[in-house]
Design an enzyme around this catalytic site. Structure first.
Site, PDB file in Angstrom:
ATOM      1  N   GLU A  67      -0.357 -26.617 -24.800  1.00 26.68           N
ATOM      2  CA  GLU A  67       0.335 -27.365 -25.438  1.00 26.68           C
ATOM      3  C   GLU A  67       1.728 -27.737 -24.720  1.00 26.68           C
ATOM      4  O   GLU A  67       2.664 -28.690 -24.761  1.00 26.68           O
ATOM      5  CB  GLU A  67       0.433 -27.017 -27.001  1.00 26.68           C
ATOM      6  CG  GLU A  67      -0.784 -27.055 -27.589  1.00 26.68           C
ATOM      7  CD  GLU A  67      -0.737 -26.363 -28.899  1.00 26.68           C
ATOM      8  OE1 GLU A  67       0.004 -25.669 -29.506  1.00 26.68           O
ATOM      9  OE2 GLU A  67      -1.961 -26.120 -29.412  1.00 26.68           O
ATOM     10  N   GLU A 107      -7.755 -20.261 -21.948  1.00 30.34           N
ATOM     11  CA  GLU A 107      -7.681 -21.067 -23.153  1.00 30.34           C
ATOM     12  C   GLU A 107      -8.184 -22.551 -22.737  1.00 30.34           C
ATOM     13  O   GLU A 107      -7.410 -23.418 -22.415  1.00 30.34           O
ATOM     14  CB  GLU A 107      -6.228 -21.170 -23.772  1.00 30.34           C
ATOM     15  CG  GLU A 107      -5.939 -19.829 -24.291  1.00 30.34           C
ATOM     16  CD  GLU A 107      -4.904 -20.009 -25.617  1.00 30.34           C
ATOM     17  OE1 GLU A 107      -5.259 -19.710 -26.510  1.00 30.34           O
ATOM     18  OE2 GLU A 107      -4.306 -20.760 -25.552  1.00 30.34           O
ATOM     19  N   LYS A 166       2.333 -21.009 -33.563  1.00 31.40           N
ATOM     20  CA  LYS A 166       2.663 -22.428 -33.321  1.00 31.40           C
ATOM     21  C   LYS A 166       3.987 -22.806 -34.246  1.00 31.40           C
ATOM     22  O   LYS A 166       4.817 -21.906 -34.516  1.00 31.40           O
ATOM     23  CB  LYS A 166       1.641 -23.385 -33.401  1.00 31.40           C
ATOM     24  CG  LYS A 166       0.283 -22.921 -32.583  1.00 31.40           C
ATOM     25  CD  LYS A 166      -0.657 -23.866 -32.166  1.00 31.40           C
ATOM     26  CE  LYS A 166      -1.976 -23.241 -31.861  1.00 31.40           C
ATOM     27  NZ  LYS A 166      -2.721 -24.343 -31.214  1.00 31.40           N
ATOM     28  N   GLY A 198      -7.803 -25.932 -30.999  1.00 29.30           N
ATOM     29  CA  GLY A 198      -7.403 -26.553 -32.389  1.00 29.30           C
ATOM     30  C   GLY A 198      -8.351 -27.267 -32.598  1.00 29.30           C
ATOM     31  O   GLY A 198      -8.385 -28.322 -33.468  1.00 29.30           O
ATOM     32  N   SER A 257     -10.183 -21.995 -30.885  1.00 34.49           N
ATOM     33  CA  SER A 257     -10.938 -21.978 -32.065  1.00 34.49           C
ATOM     34  C   SER A 257     -11.698 -20.784 -32.324  1.00 34.49           C
ATOM     35  O   SER A 257     -13.070 -20.759 -33.050  1.00 34.49           O
ATOM     36  CB  SER A 257     -12.134 -23.156 -31.813  1.00 34.49           C
ATOM     37  OG  SER A 257     -11.266 -24.365 -32.161  1.00 34.49           O
ATOM     38  N   ASN A 306      -0.934 -16.745 -32.472  1.00 29.63           N
ATOM     39  CA  ASN A 306      -0.078 -17.704 -32.191  1.00 29.63           C
ATOM     40  C   ASN A 306       0.331 -18.700 -33.427  1.00 29.63           C
ATOM     41  O   ASN A 306      -0.671 -19.479 -33.640  1.00 29.63           O
ATOM     42  CB  ASN A 306      -0.519 -18.506 -30.816  1.00 29.63           C
ATOM     43  CG  ASN A 306       0.454 -19.673 -30.609  1.00 29.63           C
ATOM     44  OD1 ASN A 306       1.694 -19.939 -30.996  1.00 29.63           O
ATOM     45  ND2 ASN A 306       0.006 -20.522 -29.703  1.00 29.63           N
ATOM     46  N   HIS A 352       1.462 -22.110 -22.458  1.00 33.93           N
ATOM     47  CA  HIS A 352       0.582 -22.518 -23.032  1.00 33.93           C
ATOM     48  C   HIS A 352       0.105 -24.095 -22.868  1.00 33.93           C
ATOM     49  O   HIS A 352       1.104 -24.489 -22.677  1.00 33.93           O
ATOM     50  CB  HIS A 352       1.116 -22.224 -24.492  1.00 33.93           C
ATOM     51  CG  HIS A 352       0.077 -22.589 -25.754  1.00 33.93           C
ATOM     52  ND1 HIS A 352      -0.318 -23.665 -26.094  1.00 33.93           N
ATOM     53  CD2 HIS A 352      -0.845 -21.816 -26.388  1.00 33.93           C
ATOM     54  CE1 HIS A 352      -1.333 -23.519 -26.919  1.00 33.93           C
ATOM     55  NE2 HIS A 352      -1.667 -22.311 -27.216  1.00 33.93           N
TER      56      HIS A 352
HETATM   57  C1  PEP Z   1      -3.863 -21.470 -29.250  1.00 35.66           C
HETATM   58  O1  PEP Z   1      -3.124 -22.386 -29.531  1.00 35.66           O
HETATM   59  O2  PEP Z   1      -3.593 -20.590 -28.449  1.00 35.66           O
HETATM   60  C2  PEP Z   1      -5.258 -21.417 -29.883  1.00 35.66           C
HETATM   61  C3  PEP Z   1      -6.105 -20.582 -29.435  1.00 35.66           C
HETATM   62  O3  PEP Z   1      -5.448 -22.218 -31.035  1.00 35.66           O
HETATM   63  P1  PEP Z   1      -6.721 -22.283 -31.911  1.00 35.66           P
HETATM   64  O4  PEP Z   1      -7.129 -20.891 -32.091  1.00 35.66           O
HETATM   65  O5  PEP Z   1      -6.360 -23.048 -33.312  1.00 35.66           O
HETATM   66  O6  PEP Z   1      -7.688 -23.254 -31.258  1.00 35.66           O
END
Ligand code: PEP
Length: 265
Positions: free
Chosen positions: A105, A175, A18, A181, A221, A16, A103
């Protein structure tokens, strides 16, 4: 690396991107992934989710590499007077075969409700797209011991109008919001517990065979150094990767870890 993973739950890794990259870096990243894809092998399903404006150039750069193209969002409506929205038909028209739905976000920063997530999921699946449906709890909810209840609610709401036949075109991404992040990664045990709760929710909504066949991946992460331990958990079928998907070598290392981790069980 010749182990062949289970046919029904082939490891899945999504990148992803983003709201990152530009024309040049999107092209470079997709080209690097395409060149290296054969080193990972087809035992792992790999999908990248670039920003809308770069979907077409990323599709061209991926070529025949076997890496699939996905979008980060779609409209719940088929077409019409909805300024700024992008429809499922447009995504298919440009060569995207996958889309992210729900997601955190978008749920948290852009106010997407469970209802809107459910409508987007119906639109995507009815249109023929494959979907990564994202669910996960906040830190407060986890500290209150409510993580299973939260993911169960999100799964129940999202899948309310989804027939069992559509599930084969879906991957569910667990998630935890506190891990996205932040550099804080869930422990393999935390992830395994949440994945088990998601599989339970699928079993009670559908049946246990369908729940067993559905891929559930971890996101939050993920990095080359932590992926293998997470993927070694029996209910973790790969990952959704944010930050680390912007660097080809890191993303490919996570793809290899999915092949080894899931295949070694
Ligand atoms: C995500 O936004 O789907 C995600 C897992 O981000 P990150 O790996 O940066 O934590």
């Amino acid at each position: 690396m010749t182990r062949v993973p289970s046919r029904t739950r082939r490891p899945f890794v999504g990148g992803n991107w983003k709201m990152n990259s530009d024309r040049a870096s999107a092209h470079d990243l997709a080209s690097s992934l395409a060149r290296a894809a054969s080193s990972v092998g087809d035992g792992v399903e790999i999908v990248v989710f670039p920003p809308y404006p770069y979907l077409d150039l990323v599709r061209a750069a991926l070529g025949e590499s076997g890496i699939a193209l996905g979008a980060q969002d779609l409209s719940s409506e088929p077409n019409g007077a909805l300024t700024g929205e992008v429809s499922a038909e447009m995504l298919l028209d440009i060569g995207a075969t996958w889309v992210l739905v729900g997601h955190s976000e978008r749920r948290q920063k852009l106010g997407e409700s469970d209802g809107l997530v459910a409508d987007k999921l119906v639109m995507a699946l009815e249109s023929g797209l494959h979907v990564v449906l994202c669910v996960g709890e906040t830190l407060e909810e986890r500290n209150a011991g409510r993580e299973s209840a939260i993911v169960e609610r999100q799964i129940g709401a999202a899948l309310a109008n989804i027939p069992p036949t559509h599930l084969e075109r879906m991957v569910i991404a667990y998630e935890p919001i506190w891990a996205i992040g932040t550099g804080v990664v869930a422990t393999p045990k935390d992830a395994a517990g949440a994945h088990a709760a998601i599989r339970e929710a699928l079993a009670s909504r559908y049946d246990s065979a369908l729940a067993r066949e559905t891929r559930i991946v971890y996101g939050g992460s993920l990095a080359p150094g932590n992926a293998k331990a997470l993927f070694a958990e029996s209910g973790v079928d790969g990952g959704l990767v944010g930050g680390a998907s912007l660097k080809a070598s890191d993303f490919l290392a996570i793809c290899s870890a999915a092949m080894i981790g899931v295949g070694a069980r």
